[in-house]
Every structure is written in C-alpha cells, then in structure tokens.
Design an enzyme around this catalytic site. Structure first.
Site, PDB file in Angstrom:
ATOM      1  N   ASP A   1     -65.235  52.635  62.685  1.00  0.00           N
ATOM      2  CA  ASP A   1     -65.756  53.999  62.771  1.00  0.00           C
ATOM      3  C   ASP A   1     -65.629  54.557  64.172  1.00  0.00           C
ATOM      4  O   ASP A   1     -65.322  55.734  64.348  1.00  0.00           O
ATOM      5  CB  ASP A   1     -67.214  54.035  62.312  1.00  0.00           C
ATOM      6  CG  ASP A   1     -67.292  54.084  60.793  1.00  0.00           C
ATOM      7  OD1 ASP A   1     -66.556  54.892  60.210  1.00  0.00           O
ATOM      8  OD2 ASP A   1     -68.045  53.303  60.209  1.00  0.00           O
ATOM      9  N   ARG A   5     -60.352  57.637  58.896  1.00  0.00           N
ATOM     10  CA  ARG A   5     -59.799  56.296  58.693  1.00  0.00           C
ATOM     11  C   ARG A   5     -59.239  56.091  57.292  1.00  0.00           C
ATOM     12  O   ARG A   5     -58.577  55.110  56.998  1.00  0.00           O
ATOM     13  CB  ARG A   5     -60.887  55.249  58.980  1.00  0.00           C
ATOM     14  CG  ARG A   5     -62.066  55.337  58.029  1.00  0.00           C
ATOM     15  CD  ARG A   5     -63.247  54.509  58.510  1.00  0.00           C
ATOM     16  NE  ARG A   5     -63.275  53.183  57.953  1.00  0.00           N
ATOM     17  CZ  ARG A   5     -64.292  52.334  58.103  1.00  0.00           C
ATOM     18  NH1 ARG A   5     -65.354  52.677  58.800  1.00  0.00           N
ATOM     19  NH2 ARG A   5     -64.257  51.150  57.564  1.00  0.00           N
ATOM     20  N   GLU A  22     -71.110  52.505  66.812  1.00  0.00           N
ATOM     21  CA  GLU A  22     -69.892  52.909  66.110  1.00  0.00           C
ATOM     22  C   GLU A  22     -69.709  54.418  66.086  1.00  0.00           C
ATOM     23  O   GLU A  22     -68.773  54.933  65.491  1.00  0.00           O
ATOM     24  CB  GLU A  22     -69.877  52.343  64.680  1.00  0.00           C
ATOM     25  CG  GLU A  22     -71.097  52.657  63.846  1.00  0.00           C
ATOM     26  CD  GLU A  22     -71.012  52.076  62.441  1.00  0.00           C
ATOM     27  OE1 GLU A  22     -69.919  51.685  61.997  1.00  0.00           O
ATOM     28  OE2 GLU A  22     -72.052  52.035  61.761  1.00  0.00           O
ATOM     29  N   CYS A  64     -67.696  43.744  65.415  1.00  0.00           N
ATOM     30  CA  CYS A  64     -67.499  43.375  64.015  1.00  0.00           C
ATOM     31  C   CYS A  64     -66.518  44.295  63.291  1.00  0.00           C
ATOM     32  O   CYS A  64     -66.345  44.194  62.088  1.00  0.00           O
ATOM     33  CB  CYS A  64     -68.825  43.334  63.270  1.00  0.00           C
ATOM     34  SG  CYS A  64     -69.619  44.934  63.123  1.00  0.00           S
ATOM     35  N   HIS A  90     -62.289  51.180  53.172  1.00  0.00           N
ATOM     36  CA  HIS A  90     -63.075  50.004  52.784  1.00  0.00           C
ATOM     37  C   HIS A  90     -62.364  49.125  51.768  1.00  0.00           C
ATOM     38  O   HIS A  90     -62.543  47.914  51.752  1.00  0.00           O
ATOM     39  CB  HIS A  90     -64.472  50.427  52.350  1.00  0.00           C
ATOM     40  CG  HIS A  90     -65.314  50.726  53.551  1.00  0.00           C
ATOM     41  ND1 HIS A  90     -65.449  51.987  54.066  1.00  0.00           N
ATOM     42  CD2 HIS A  90     -65.971  49.890  54.394  1.00  0.00           C
ATOM     43  CE1 HIS A  90     -66.189  51.928  55.165  1.00  0.00           C
ATOM     44  NE2 HIS A  90     -66.516  50.671  55.386  1.00  0.00           N
TER      45      HIS A  90
HETATM   46  C1  PEP Z   1     -67.021  49.523  61.552  1.00  0.00           C
HETATM   47  O1  PEP Z   1     -67.187  50.729  61.394  1.00  0.00           O
HETATM   48  O2  PEP Z   1     -66.285  49.039  62.417  1.00  0.00           O
HETATM   49  C2  PEP Z   1     -67.716  48.560  60.671  1.00  0.00           C
HETATM   50  C3  PEP Z   1     -67.724  47.285  60.933  1.00  0.00           C
HETATM   51  O3  PEP Z   1     -68.332  49.036  59.577  1.00  0.00           O
HETATM   52  P1  PEP Z   1     -67.590  49.610  58.271  1.00  0.00           P
HETATM   53  O4  PEP Z   1     -66.140  49.257  58.357  1.00  0.00           O
HETATM   54  O5  PEP Z   1     -68.248  48.983  57.095  1.00  0.00           O
HETATM   55  O6  PEP Z   1     -67.844  51.062  58.342  1.00  0.00           O
HETATM   56 MG    MG Z   2     -68.827  51.484  60.224  1.00  0.00          MG
END
Ligand code: PEP
Ligand code: MG
Length: 770
Positions: free
Chosen positions: A630, A640, A606, A677, A364
């Site tokens: 995810d 990740r 996800e 997204c 993140h």
């Molecule tokens: C994802 O998992 O692709 C997502 C958009 O959410 P985050 O990266 O905040 O887990």
């Molecule tokens: Mg996510």
C-alpha cells in the site's frame, strides 16, 4: 449529438457480445451523422490484418472477408498514423483500395478514426458519404468520442473471446496461442481451465454452447420457477408494509417471468445451441435496451426492474452450473476479476494455476497465489477466457505467458521447466534449518505471511520464526456471512496453536479496496482511498470488538498473539483502536476472569501520512510493520490493482526507498520493534537494500522464504549497506533495478535473479498487454 452519444453509450454498456456492440455502433453512428456508410474494422492479432467486422451501408456479405494488411488502404493509413483522416475525395487518395465485394463505388467522402485502447490501435471506424464533402469538425469530434467509448468494449470483447470467434469464423480454429499478462507468482502450471464467472452479472456471462439443449431448458424453467417463488415470498413478507400499488409490482414481476414471448425467445436461443445462462442473458439485455430507448420516462425506468429480475434468474442458473460442474484433477482457475472468494468453490489441492484478466501483481489475488506457491498471471486482458473452459492451459507465472493448445514441443519445454524448478526448490530446502546470519554474521529474522487455511501447513514447514502478518480478512472472504465470535475463535486458535510457540501477528480486518466481502459490499468511486481497514473497524465497533475478543480468547492457552492495526493514517485512529482493545481486554480478564496475557499491539506503516508520524506512532505501540504494497501505491498514486498502470507501480522507486529509509531512521530513535511485511520483503533483490537500510525482520509468503534466505546468507551487511547507499542516490526505479541486478550477478546467488522477481519482468511485458 449529445443525446445520440448518451444512447449509444447506454446501449453499448448493456450489450453482451462484440457483434452486438458493433452493430449498435454502426447503426447509431450512421444515423446520428446521416452518413451513407458506417463500418468498423478491427485488428486481428492472429494474422495482423484489419478486418471488416460490422457495417451499415456496405454489403453485409463482405463482413469478415475484407481484410487489409497493416498499412493497406485508407484504413491502414488511419491505423498507422493513429489519427483521424477526413477526406473529401477519398477515391483520389494514393492509399485508396477498392474492394469489389463491398459495393462501395459511389462513395467519395471518407472519415476514418482510429479506435485506440492502452496506446494500441485495436480498430478503425469509417464513415463514408456519396457526395464530396469534408465532415465537419464537430462531427469528427463526435466520432472520436464514440471511438474512445468503443475501445473499452472491444478490449472487453477480446477478453471474452468474442473477437477471435468473429475473426476466425469460417477459417477453422487457430492452433497454439500465447497470451501475455503480468507475471505474479513464479512457476509453471499445466492444467484444465475452470472458469469463474462474476456472480449474477448479465453482461459478464460468456457466450457458451451446449449439445444438450433439453437439459438446459429444464434448468431454465427451474430457475424461472425459483425466481417466481422468491417474488411471491418477498411480496407476501412485505404485504403489510407496502401500499397496494407497490404490492402490485410483485405481481407484475411474476407476470413478466411468465411472459410467453420472453420465455419463447430464450427457448429459441437454447434450441440454437446456447446454454441457458448465455441465452437468458442475451434475451434480457436485449429487453433492457428496448426499455432504455422508450420515450416514456416511467417505461424507461422499468429497464432496471427487468435487469434485476434477469439477475435473480441468472443467479439460480449459475448456482446450478456450479453444482453440476465436474472439476478436473489439475485446475487452472480463470476469471475476469478473481479474488480469494473463488477458492471457496474448488479443492485448492488441485489448483495448479491462476489467471485473472483484471488486477495486477500486487492485487490480493496475486498475493494469495504467491502464498500458495501457485503460478499466477494477472492482468491477462487479451485472454479469450469465454472460450477456454475445459481446455488445457500452460500458465507461466514467471514470464506472464499463457499458452493454449500448446504444441507437443512447447509442452515438453514447459514440463522440463517444471522439473528444473522442482530441483531448484529442492536445493533451497537444504537451507531450511541453517541459522539466519548474513555472510558477516549479522542476525536477521524471516517471518511468514498467512491467511488461507491451505497455506498454514506450508508456512509452518518453511522454517519461519513467526507469523508477521495473518490477513484475517481472508477467512472472512471465504464465507457467505460474517463469522460468529465462536467461529472466529476456532479460526484464530488453529493459527495460534499451529505456530505455537512462535508468535503470530494477527491483523484486524482489512477489507475495502480490492477485498470486498460478498456479504458486505462496498460500492465506491475510489475504493483504495475510501472506506478501508481500520476506518471500517472504527465505524463498526461491533465488528471490531467481536474480532478482538475472538483473538484474545483464542490466545488464552498459547499466549503467542500479537495484534496489528492496518491503514493507520492519524493518531486519533490509533488511540481509539487502542482504547477499544483495552476495553475488550479488561472485560475478558477482569469481568469474565479469563487468564490471558496482554498481547503486543502494533501498527502498520503503509499510508504516507504515517511515514511522517513514525515517532509518535511508535511511542504508542509495541511494534511497527511496514506494508510496502500500500505504501507504494499511495506514494506513487498508482492503483496496485490496475493493470493499465502496472508499469508505474515500482517498489524500487527512489521515493519509496527514501520513505523506507526515513521510517527506519525514525523507528531507531524509539524503542519499538520494526519489521516489513509487504511483498517487497519477499523479493530477494529488494531485501538486500532493506538490509542495507537497517531492516532485519522480513515477513513474506512461505514460497519466497528460502529464496530470500539464500540471498541473505550470501551477502554481508557491509555490502548491503554500500548498495543501499548508492541506490538511495539514484533517480529512477529502472536504474536502481539494473544496478542491483548487475551488482548481485557477481554473487553466488545469480540463479535467483532469473528465478524470481515478477515485478522486474512485468515492465518488459507490459507493452504486449492491450
Ligand atoms: C501491504 O500493504 O504491504 C500489506 C502487507 O498489506 P496488504 O497487502 O494486505 O494490503
Ligand atoms: Mg496494506
């Protein structure tokens, strides 16, 4: 031997510096093996030699002086073969080299074991014995185990700078140095390093020195007094709830903080030049180790009390350090494990670079770096961060390089790169107001992902048609307690009115995994498979209901809210969340008479389980959004956030692409909006495949938006479909990546291929990372 191993591991874990780790190892291993000599040689990256770093049995003066080139001597041989060497007559071996300064003449038997970290030999542990004998296989196995344990500590020490300090002792400080991490947000940043310490963690305090010991002593006494006051107040507050015996413990703690020996040891260390936090951590950890070694079980348990007290005082010392710090005009934030929380302490408009030793390009922190358009390097495990405070660093977020003490020529080169990037971005700006149509006239939509207050302005200006993902946990991360309902209303209203009349998709709190709220810590063995996202919200309806109420109230005037649910892995979670949202909506509109339009509600796809239930999920919601970050980690079983396996994390993996195709196909059968997204949507090459599979709405960081637009304006859907069809038949991520790069090189956007896509470069760089 097992108990020796336990003691060694325990001691090594509480050691704070590399010399301490090494001296524990050589002492304990020599004694456990009843050997004549135990030594550790470590690899010095600066001149590619193995250097004697610690020994029990050889002359101490030879430490740092005995240096063997990569294949020299038995040590070099062990390293080259990457396996143990167990010899009865070492002095007869053709590789044997004799170093007079060690005084090792009488030793015959030799056991050398490589210390390997991330497939790289970082050192060699050597045992020697006067008599001629081969070490037994159990002994060899014991040393192999110790070395495996030691490798992590060495990597950590490298990261905190101890290794280089030790290696360069007496040889003057090295000049320009380049360290390599994982490229995570493109661009070049040049600024002064500002270190972010993990709060109140004794073992993570870097060794730092001061020229003002008097000030440090005052700080130290103030911190101890504050901790004593805490103990006193705590004890008084609990007096009627505790037994006399328990109550007496608080007195013991206070007395411990008054202990003259302890205080004098710290003052001595400060007099020798250490800053108070560093001196305090050294001394406390030494005492923790002493308690750990005690035979008496009761006394052994006191180690935890000493550590707790130590952390309390350290907390005060670090708070003062933060207060007194004068921040530079151009900040490169450097930390062992940075999260968005670190941004709360600095003016973000001065931030020019982000470096984290842990984490990967889809952590993140990396996403936040991209959202802000700040060059970011993650997983820089070999960076000697402990010694970098105040130094100028160049951060190249496109290649993952970090340069310290750059020569003038190198600095000039990076300044030139910065100018080129500025020009490149200026050219992209011209695309901002062009309509979003592919070369053959197919409409696509570009949305933006937000979270930080600071990226809102940039997002509004990016030309995005909507917010496809507002990560509500980010404002939560920047605080020291849960925001109240009214505070949340303020935060959400700012977003909703900022983007009005465009829709804003607010995701309910997605904490857990690598997003730990400082005031709601979650300790788990497997955080990404644990208590995360919707699971926490449903287990804590009081938090979820307040959040949904705040979102709905905030939307009363603008009515442009969409609510999205993260980490849905079964229908029950979805039903329960929808039920709670309905309840809040009815309360607000019927009982409290708010006039609010019912927002669209959506779910994230996800988790692999959701991929196979897209149709059912889609029937219950208004929209779906695919979280490829995810989805990739769960499909490939690759954390990740873990730089060790970063080269296995690939959104172009055939399984990920096939899952994405399946999601698209299932969603087409139901009347449900679909967007994407995850970070993949912001990668101009991957987005071509997504378009080819039938996706038309892409949500990404504001800094990626025009690059993606540039790609999509120049490609036709027909071409994209052809590429997707071919890619979906391929069997490896690297083949697909090469195929894409090769195919798109012919288009007018070839410049993008070199200007973007950290993930592809990541693979190239990984062999360089510890
Ligand atoms: C994802 O998992 O692709 C997502 C958009 O959410 P985050 O990266 O905040 O887990
Ligand atoms: Mg996510």
């Amino acid at each position: 031997m097992l108990s020796s191993l336990r003691t060694i591991v325990q001691e090594v874990n509480s050691a704070r510096s590399l010399p301490e780790v090494l001296s524990i190892i050589v002492k304990e291993v020599r004694s456990a093996m009843s050997a004549g000599v135990c030594s550790v040689y470590l690899f010095d990256q600066s001149d590619h030699h193995y250097v004697l770093m610690a020994t029990e049995g050889l002359r101490k003066e030879s430490i740092g002086k005995v240096r063997l080139s990569m294949r020299q001597g038995l040590v070099g041989l062990v390293a080259a073969k990457e396996e143990p060497l167990n010899l009865e007559d070492a002095d007869q071996h053709p590789n044997f080299s004799y170093f007079e300064e060690t005084g090792e003449a009488p030793f015959h038997s030799f056991l050398g074991v490589p210390i390997i970290h991330h497939r790289k030999v970082v050192g060699v542990l050597v045992l020697q014995q006067e008599n001629r004998r081969r070490f037994a296989s159990e002994e060899e196995a014991f040393v192999v185990t110790v070395c495996a344990q030691l490798s992590g500590a060495i990597a950590h020490a490298e990261a905190t700078g101890a290794l280089r300090q030790l290696a360069s002792a007496g040889r003057g400080r090295s000049k320009e140095a380049v360290f390599v991490g994982i490229p995570s947000s493109p661009g070049v940043g040049i600024g002064e390093a500002v270190l972010v310490n993990k709060k109140a963690d004794l073992s993570a305090v870097p060794e730092r020195f001061t020229e003002h010991p008097d000030i440090e002593k005052i700080l130290f006494h103030q911190a101890v007094d504050a901790a004593k006051r805490d103990m006193h107040d705590l004890g008084a507050g609990l007096a009627d709830k505790l037994s006399a015996e328990e109550f007496a413990l608080f007195e013991v703690y206070i007395r411990l903080l008054d202990d003259k020996v302890l205080v004098d040891e710290v003052i001595d260390a400060i007099d020798q030049g250490q800053v108070a936090s560093s001196a305090w951590s050294d001394v406390i950890l030494r005492h923790v180790r002493t308690f750990h070694k005690m035979d008496d079980a009761y006394l052994r348990e006191r180690a935890a009390d000493v550590r707790d007290l130590g952390q309390r005082v350290l907390g005060y010392l670090q708070a003062r350090e933060r207060e007194q710090r004068v921040l530079p005009r151009r900040i490169v934030l450097v930390g062992e494990e940075l999260s968005a929380t670190a941004l709360a302490d600095i003016p973000v408009n001065r931030l020019v670079g982000i470096i984290s030793l842990k984490g990967s390009s889809n952590s993140h922190m990396a996403i936040v770096g991209r959202a802000l358009g700040i060059p970011t390097v993650m997983g820089a495990v070999t960076l000697p961060w402990g010694e970098l405070e105040g130094q100028e660093l160049i951060v190249d977020g496109s290649t993952g390089d970090i340069v310290s003490r750059a020569t003038r020529a190198v600095r000039r080169h990076y300044l030139q790169r910065q100018r080129e990037e500025k020009q490149f971005n200026k050219d992209l700006e011209k695309l901002r107001d062009l309509p979003c149509h592919t070369a053959d006239g197919v409409r696509f939509a570009l949305w933006v992902n937000t979270g930080l207050r600071q990226d809102t302005a940039q997002s509004i200006q990016s030309g995005a048609e909507a917010v496809g993902l507002f990560r509500t946990e980010i404002p939560f991360l920047m605080r020291s307690s849960f925001p109240t309902e009214d505070e949340q209303v303020e935060i959400y209203r700012e977003q909703l009115s900022g983007f009005y009349p465009r829709p804003v998709t607010m995701r309910s709190l997605d904490i857990g995994g690598d997003k730990d709220l400082p005031y709601f810590p979650i300790e788990e063995e497997n955080p990404f498979l644990g208590w995360r996202g919707i699971r926490i919200s449903l287990d804590h309806p009081e938090i979820f209901l307040v959040q949904i109420r705040a979102m709905l109230r905030a939307s009363a005037e603008t009515n442009n809210l969409r609510i999205m649910l993260p980490m849905i892995s079964n229908m029950h979670e979805l039903e329960r969340a929808l039920e709670l949202i309905d309840r809040v909506y009815l309360e607000l509109t019927v009982e409290e008479e708010f006039c609010i339009q019912r927002p669209l509600i959506g779910a994230m796809i996800e988790v692999p389980a959701a991929v196979y239930q897209v149709t059912e999920i889609a029937r219950r919601v208004d929209f779906l959004s695919v979280g490829t970050n995810d989805l990739t980690q769960y499909l490939l079983a690759v954390d990740r956030n873990n730089p060790r396996v970063a080269d296995l994390y690939h959104t172009l993996h055939p399984s990920v692409l096939r899952a994405l195709k399946q999601i698209r196909d299932q969603a087409s059968g139901v009347d449900c909006q679909l967007s994407i997204c995850g970070e993949m949507a912001g990668d101009p090459l991957s987005v071509v495949l997504l378009l080819g599979m039938g996706y038309e709405t892409f949500s990404m960081s504001a800094s990626s938006l025009l690059k993606v637009k540039s790609m999509l304006l120049n490609i036709s859907r027909k071409e994209a479909q052809l590429l997707a069809r071919k890619a979906l038949k391929m069997s490896s991520a690297s083949d697909i990546a090469d195929f894409l790069a090769q195919s798109l090189k012919q288009t007018s956007v070839s410049k993008l291929i070199s200007a973007v896509s950290p993930q592809r470069r990541q693979q190239k760089n990984l062999h360089l990372i510890g």
